[in-house]
Scaffold this motif. Sequence first.
Motif, PDB file in Angstrom:
ATOM      1  N   ASN A 285       0.798  -1.227   0.000  1.00 42.32           N
ATOM      2  CA  ASN A 285       0.000   0.000   0.000  1.00 42.32           C
ATOM      3  C   ASN A 285       0.832   1.280   0.000  1.00 42.32           C
ATOM      4  O   ASN A 285       0.309   2.371   0.221  1.00 42.32           O
ATOM      5  CB  ASN A 285      -0.955  -0.016   1.189  1.00 42.32           C
ATOM      6  CG  ASN A 285      -1.979  -1.129   1.059  1.00 42.32           C
ATOM      7  OD1 ASN A 285      -2.683  -1.223   0.062  1.00 42.32           O
ATOM      8  ND2 ASN A 285      -2.020  -2.008   2.054  1.00 42.32           N
TER       9      ASN A 285
ATOM     10  N   HIS B 278      -5.262  -1.808  -0.820  1.00 47.13           N
ATOM     11  CA  HIS B 278      -6.023  -0.629  -1.204  1.00 47.13           C
ATOM     12  C   HIS B 278      -5.740  -0.180  -2.632  1.00 47.13           C
ATOM     13  O   HIS B 278      -6.216   0.882  -3.050  1.00 47.13           O
ATOM     14  CB  HIS B 278      -5.714   0.522  -0.241  1.00 47.13           C
ATOM     15  CG  HIS B 278      -6.014   0.205   1.192  1.00 47.13           C
ATOM     16  ND1 HIS B 278      -7.290  -0.077   1.641  1.00 47.13           N
ATOM     17  CD2 HIS B 278      -5.206   0.104   2.284  1.00 47.13           C
ATOM     18  CE1 HIS B 278      -7.254  -0.323   2.946  1.00 47.13           C
ATOM     19  NE2 HIS B 278      -6.005  -0.221   3.346  1.00 47.13           N
TER      20      HIS B 278
ATOM     21  N   ILE C 221      -3.310   4.204  -5.073  1.00 47.47           N
ATOM     22  CA  ILE C 221      -3.777   3.908  -3.715  1.00 47.47           C
ATOM     23  C   ILE C 221      -4.472   5.162  -3.205  1.00 47.47           C
ATOM     24  O   ILE C 221      -3.836   6.096  -2.695  1.00 47.47           O
ATOM     25  CB  ILE C 221      -2.608   3.496  -2.809  1.00 47.47           C
ATOM     26  CG1 ILE C 221      -1.911   2.273  -3.410  1.00 47.47           C
ATOM     27  CG2 ILE C 221      -3.089   3.205  -1.388  1.00 47.47           C
ATOM     28  CD1 ILE C 221      -0.505   2.031  -2.898  1.00 47.47           C
TER      29      ILE C 221
END
Length: 587
Positions: free
Chosen positions: A187, A233, A240
């Motif tokens: 992420n 994510h 992201i």
Amino acid sequence: MRRTTMSALLAAILVASGVPAVAAEPAGAADRGLVSIRSVRGDGNFVSWRLLGSDATDVAFNVYRDGVKVNRAPVTTATSYLDAGAPATASYSVRQVSGGVESAAATRSVGTLATSRDVPIQSPGSGYVANDASVGDLDGDGEYEIVLKWDPADAKDNSQAGRTGNVYLDAYKLSGTRLWRIDLGRNIRAGAHYTQFQVFDYDGDGRAEIAVKTADGTRSGTGQVIGNANADHRNSSGYILTGPEFLSVFRGTDGAVLDTENYVPPRGNVSSWGDNYGNRVDRFLAATAYLDGARPSIVMARGYYTRSVISAWDFRGGQLTRRWTFDSASQSNRSAWEGKGNHNLSIADVDADGRDEVVYGSMTIDDNGRGLWQNNTHHGDALHVGDFIPGRPGLEVFKPSEWKTEVTHWMGDARTGQIIWSAPSCGCDNGRAVAADVWAGNPGAEAWSSSVGGLRSATTGAQVAARKPGSTNFVIWWDGDAQRELLNGTTIDKYGPNGDTRLLTGSGVASNNGTKSTPALQADILGDWREEVIWRTSDSRALRIYSTTEPTTIRRASLMENRQYREAVAWQNTAYNQPPHPSFASP
């Protein structure tokens, strides 16, 4: 009324008297940084060591080869010595001489290097390339360790869609011993604008910490996981744009998490940063600044094309505490403060009050988090802050512009932002510019940029030589005079109005960051006041450290003891890397 600490008062007195500000770094009790390198002429060994700010003005040194003193009289003119005719296998130590009395304590003994020093490094996997580096005394032994960022082969610019591999941070002793590895996780996207890491002793315990933006799944050097280890994510384009964001501080000795807080500023509405697909929202900058004049704070920032938000944090007693936040969107004259940021920043005490400011491209934020000035120019790719104009009080800022409708580059007063001189609009994106004293034929510093012809006086902007330097990139103190040399790609050149002279070509090494052609790090980390350059080897199996063997008669304390220079080494890895400048002018 703002309180003034004794340290801040002392710093203000030093600045007012013309004495360069001295940082609390290097962390711990800095050693002499002794190094011995085989002379490039093959006529002996060049031995070099640090002069410390705490040394007496009349301190001298004796040099010992394999336990036997080799100098006839104590060395006083510089902190270096050419041991002519010495064998390549020799080992050296130095002893301090004060008042004619030699100290019983010697530096740690070092062997002689051939031409450079390799620090073996360990790739996290196939396709990874050693990228930007920083230094700090992570374990308090007086010697710098290296913190290295690893980028995957699929790293992206923010403007480019696509998923990337994980980014890693490693810590290495100069011997090549790896202390720890931090995995920033899926992420945190890989690329020049995402991961700006700071290495500095923030809590004053004599050991440096690492401050960096983290996210769900970041794994520390001791295996601790931040947030949700299973969260992903990333959207279908690799961006992201959801999920929590954190600021974490890691311990320098083992990479353990010391504290994690929510990252400020949060992304909020993606489109409020200048586009709706995730490019400008994830443009990050970072630095370290003595905002109270006494102890260092962490500076984290987001955005510069439109909205710019800068937050300052203190790390004390194991806890991160936010000191202040500046938000261009919260200013009463919001439009005047938007679009001012660069792909880089600088930290300097621009108003000589002993406390640092954040020079954020075409604006500066005061030590209290309030806007100090903006000068109605906008975003650019390069930024230089230093004492470029001799005889003029204070510091100057030199910056090119990416905006085609405004001045091509400008030299300004760092205290007020007032433009001293500028070049008229070229109707182009002027991508690169440098200010530094590179030619003894002109007093003070010179300035040049990609889209303006000739070498210019930093004082007036007038052309002082028709030919400008062959590169518009980094500058480095390498040979023995007071001028800086040109560091570009894997070479170092000496400027001359009729042509540059090659001083060094790195062997088996590569530069970083594509066309930016920057080193892993440039800093004064060994020997006397001249700077070292660190490149990765072409196969990313080692970091190769080059140190000069040029003689000098200049005696100067380690550049790392100048606060502005030390802070510049900390922010050097930020986005579009820039060379470090001290707060003083070249003699």
